[in-house]
Design a protein around this motif. Structure first.
Motif, PDB file in Angstrom:
ATOM      1  N   LEU A 286       1.038  -0.791  -0.218  1.00  0.00           N
ATOM      2  CA  LEU A 286       0.300  -0.101  -0.501  1.00  0.00           C
ATOM      3  C   LEU A 286       1.061   1.214  -0.060  1.00  0.00           C
ATOM      4  CD1 LEU A 286      -2.848  -0.969   2.132  1.00  0.00           C
ATOM      5  CD2 LEU A 286      -3.056  -0.240   0.269  1.00  0.00           C
ATOM      6  N   ALA A 287       1.902   1.363   0.557  1.00  0.00           N
ATOM      7  CA  ALA A 287       2.611   2.706   0.678  1.00  0.00           C
ATOM      8  C   ALA A 287       3.784   2.521  -0.382  1.00  0.00           C
ATOM      9  CB  ALA A 287       4.052   2.327   2.546  1.00  0.00           C
ATOM     10  N   ARG A 288       4.427   1.591  -0.977  1.00  0.00           N
ATOM     11  CA  ARG A 288       4.507   1.582  -2.681  1.00  0.00           C
ATOM     12  C   ARG A 288       3.532   2.671  -3.310  1.00  0.00           C
ATOM     13  NH1 ARG A 288       6.490  -3.426  -3.907  1.00  0.00           N
ATOM     14  NH2 ARG A 288       8.065  -3.260  -2.087  1.00  0.00           N
ATOM     15  N   ARG A 289       2.361   1.528  -3.024  1.00  0.00           N
ATOM     16  CA  ARG A 289       1.228   2.437  -3.936  1.00  0.00           C
ATOM     17  C   ARG A 289       0.805   4.190  -3.736  1.00  0.00           C
ATOM     18  NH1 ARG A 289      -3.689  -1.847  -4.585  1.00  0.00           N
ATOM     19  NH2 ARG A 289      -1.728  -2.673  -4.611  1.00  0.00           N
ATOM     20  N   ARG A 290       0.919   3.956  -2.746  1.00  0.00           N
ATOM     21  CA  ARG A 290       0.396   5.424  -1.967  1.00  0.00           C
ATOM     22  C   ARG A 290       1.778   6.207  -3.294  1.00  0.00           C
ATOM     23  NH1 ARG A 290       0.161   4.917   3.745  1.00  0.00           N
ATOM     24  NH2 ARG A 290       3.048   5.663   3.122  1.00  0.00           N
ATOM     25  N   ALA A 291       2.978   6.126  -2.546  1.00  0.00           N
ATOM     26  CA  ALA A 291       4.071   6.819  -3.228  1.00  0.00           C
ATOM     27  C   ALA A 291       3.537   6.957  -4.462  1.00  0.00           C
ATOM     28  CB  ALA A 291       5.578   6.113  -2.653  1.00  0.00           C
ATOM     29  N   ALA A 292       3.987   6.025  -5.549  1.00  0.00           N
ATOM     30  CA  ALA A 292       3.595   5.488  -6.977  1.00  0.00           C
ATOM     31  C   ALA A 292       2.555   6.778  -7.328  1.00  0.00           C
ATOM     32  CB  ALA A 292       3.136   4.742  -6.850  1.00  0.00           C
ATOM     33  N   ARG A 293       1.338   7.433  -6.468  1.00  0.00           N
ATOM     34  CA  ARG A 293       0.894   7.942  -7.137  1.00  0.00           C
ATOM     35  C   ARG A 293       1.037   9.483  -6.657  1.00  0.00           C
ATOM     36  NH1 ARG A 293      -3.525   5.110  -4.615  1.00  0.00           N
ATOM     37  NH2 ARG A 293      -3.743   6.104  -2.900  1.00  0.00           N
TER      38      ARG A 293
END
Lengths: 195, 516
Positions: free
Chosen positions: B286-293
């Motif tokens: 989730l953190a990775r996805r949030r950072a990517a967004r």
């Protein structure tokens, strides 16, 4: 139950030494033990005295199933150990463990690559044997203290006087708390008259 | 609302000074063994078993459950402060928690884990208290065939699915079954595997088995130089205060973690490691996805607070539902639960739907005490975590000598027989060998406890069906359980094959692939 994820770095064997076929395959003894237990189980099941008039799935039914599964599992373990010895580099996850922050999902709790130090292990076993032999003749207080002292020594305690004092205090505390307090029955032994 | 009334009565019992004292003793002991690496709540309960025979059963179970919960609270303290997980359920917490501590955020990490453990424990206990009628309704539909299916499910889930190596898990299972077979067969009265020794007619004592495997085996293992590396220095820490920014990140993580933990309490997975790693992996993704967004940066690897919050909540959420499965179904889902089931049998009680009827007072007092214990644990762990960490300063030789002496005391006190001490030594060697070769211990305990149940129910089912094997697959419940086994085994086999292939493809990858 033990969670040593950080021991891997120290337990990697030196790769340069000439290794015999047996290195990394000592687990074959475990497989042999499993197969041996299965064999004993099978023989004992066959020889079992079944009381007359026992209903159809009798006392031999379940042991037979366990015997078959156990023999199969033992053979499977042997095959696995022969095909993939434990401490070949690259296959043992513990070798790669780098202070806990790598390979979290592969948190193997064993460290089969490490070498067992047999001296302390034998000291602990010896202390237990002596304790069991002495418990009834000598009594809890002394034999318990001796057991405590033996294990402390095995684990690297090097201050005999202090260790012996702690051991005696501990076993007296147990004697007081559990015999006087909770009413457990411990052998009094040679010191029985004093208390 | 029936459950609420029962629970209120339970609170009335549990709040008696005496029961409060046992709960307090339990949480203190549980936190202590949780903090100390190598000792777990299962070993603590095993060592308590012989000396609690003198107690009233309600008091004994309140203490056992408090130890179980306490272990799940205490395990993260050393994990965060010194990167030394106290139990395997805190390995996931250690990854980000230690990084937080290294960056001076140890107080926040400790607070996050204590509150997370509290939330997980309270939510899962609430769920069990209010859904217990549903659990009982389900359990009442169980006949011999269903109970056999449940036992098989427990056997395979603990041995084949959870352990790192399926073969070693099955070895453990077989050892446990063999131990459970020794003694006089309850149905026919035939003498089995006693070799004519009268000491073995009643089988191996559960106290001897658990103390030997868990305590003596561990002592030998550590003596052999395997366990417990000396860990880094204790880190100082200030007041545990979570800012609003932290809370906004931890609150959803606690909830997600709890959701992972709840179902795993009911699945016999031998502990709570799996949900903690699932929760950790999810937060990381989730953190990775949030950072990517383009949102907040991905802090994983540098002390992400979500990486502490979610696994802790997941770990302790398993405890509540595990108690539900134990009390309502008689299904032990972890080593500690298996020992508690044995304790119930020692007191002449059989966990399952009837327990709520026959021993309702005990059950509800126990459930109420779980809430009380959780509150006590929050109070004990939130401000005092660094104090608990000082336990790690106990010299290792004294700690293990104490455990050994205490084990010998317990086994002798429970059996008053020298034969059991020799057996303890023998089984201790077995436990040592199993640790040495990475053979898991939980399947042994579950097989020892559930083995006789499985055999009795199987024989009963076959007798009813007059030897027709089809009777085992006659009901929806047993078919569903077998289907679940097949599906889980299939998924695990596929995942393992994939992981093995990936490992072979890149032996020294910088970041190992996440397993989901």
């Amino acid at each position: 139950m033990s969670t040593e994820t950080t021991t891997g770095a120290t337990s990697a064997p030196a790769p340069t030494r000439e290794r015999s076929w047996w290195s990394g395959r000592s687990e074959l003894f475990v497989a042999a033990l499993v197969i041996a237990i299965a064999a004993v189980l099978g023989v004992q099941t066959a020889l079992m005295d079944v009381p007359p008039g026992t209903a159809s799935p009798g006392p031999r039914f379940f042991p037979t199933i366990v015997t078959v599964i156990m023999a199969g599992v033992g053979v499977a373990l042997a095959v696995q150990v022969i095909r993939r010895p434990a401490d070949r580099p690259g296959l043992d996850e513990t070798a790669a463990a780098d202070a806990g922050d790598s390979a979290p999902a592969e948190a193997r709790t064993d460290d089969s690559g490490g070498r067992t130090q047999w001296r302390p292990v034998l000291t602990v076993i010896g202390s237990l044997v002596v304790f069991i032999l002495l418990l009834q003749p000598v009594g809890w207080l002394l034999s318990g203290a001796l057991l405590f002292f033996g294990v402390v020594h095995a684990m690297g305690g090097r201050r005999p006087l202090l260790d012996a004092t702690v051991a005696l205090v501990f076993s007296s505390f147990v004697q007081l708390a559990f015999v006087a307090g909770l009413g457990l029955n411990l052998p009094a032994g040679i010191l029985g008259g004093i208390f | 609302m029936d459950a609420l009334n029962h629970l209120m009565t339970g609170f009335a019992h549990a709040l008696s000074p005496e029961n409060l004292l046992w709960a307090l003793l339990g949480v203190l002991l549980g936190t202590a063994v949780g903090v100390l690496p190598g000792l777990g709540s299962s070993m603590a309960v095993a060592l308590l078993l012989p000396i609690t025979f003198q107690l009233d059963p309600t008091a004994a179970f309140i203490m056992f459950a408090a130890v179980y919960y306490g272990g799940l609270f205490g395990d993260s303290t050393a994990a965060i402060l010194m990167n030394t997980p106290g139990q395997s359920s805190a390995i996931a917490t250690a990854i980000e928690g230690y990084q937080m501590a290294r960056r001076g955020r140890a107080p926040q990490a400790l607070a996050t884990s204590a509150i997370g453990a509290f939330i997980g424990a309270i939510l899962s206990t609430t769920l069990v208290a209010f859904f217990s009628p549903a659990i009982i309704d389900l359990a009442l539909q169980f006949g011999p065939a269903e109970y056999f299916a449940l036992a098989v499910f427990a056997f395979l889930a603990t041995s084949a699915v959870v352990s790192q190596s399926m073969v070693r898990g099955l070895v453990a299972l077989c050892i446990g079954l063999v131990i459970s077979l020794v003694g006089i067969d309850g149905i026919s009265g035939a003498e089995r595997f006693t070799f004519g020794m009268p000491q073995l007619f009643e089988g191996f004592s559960i106290v001897t088995i658990t103390v030997a495997l868990l305590a003596i085996g561990e002592v030998l293992h550590v003596a052999g130089g395997h366990g417990g590396t000396e860990s880094g220095a204790l880190r100082r820490s200030g007041t545990p205060w979570l800012g609003r920014k932290d809370l906004r990140r931890t609150l959803p993580a606690w909830m997600r973690g709890t959701l992972f933990g709840l179902p795993f309490g009911v699945i016999p997975s031998g502990g709570s490691e799996i949900p903690t790693f699932l929760a950790y992996g999810t937060e990381r993704k989730l953190a990775r996805r949030r950072a990517a967004r383009g949102g907040a940066p991905d802090e994983f690897g540098n002390g992400a607070i979500e990486g502490v919050a979610a696994p802790e909540a997941a770990g302790s959420a398993t405890a509540g539902t595990a108690m539900g499965a134990l009390l309502g179904l008689g299904l032990p889902t972890s080593a500690t639960a298996a020992i508690m089931l044995a304790a119930f049998q020692q007191y002449g009680m059989q966990p399952g739907p009837l327990l709520f009827e026959r021993n309702g007072d005990l059950v509800w007092a126990l459930l109420a005490s779980l809430f009380i214990g959780s509150v006590m644990l929050l109070v004990l762990n939130l401000p005092f975590a660094p104090l608990w960490a000082r336990l790690l300063l106990i010299p290792k030789p004294y700690l293990y000598a104490g455990i050994t002496t205490f084990s010998a005391l317990g086994v002798y006190a429970a059996a008053s027989a020298m034969a059991d001490l020799w057996l303890m030594l023998l089984l201790g060697l077995l436990g040592f060998m199993m640790r040495r070769y990475g053979i898991p211990l939980a399947p042994v305990l579950i097989a020892v406890i559930l083995g006789p149940v499985a055999e009795t129910e199987l024989r009963r089912a076959l007798a009813v069906g007059q030897g027709d094997v089809a009777v085992l697959f006659d009901s929806g419940i047993s078919l569903a359980l077998y289907a679940l086994i097949v599906i889980v085994l299939g998924v695990v086999t596929v995942n393992r094959a994939r992981a093995a292939r990936a490992a072979r493809a890149q032996v020294s990858a910088p970041h190992p692939a996440e397993k989901v």
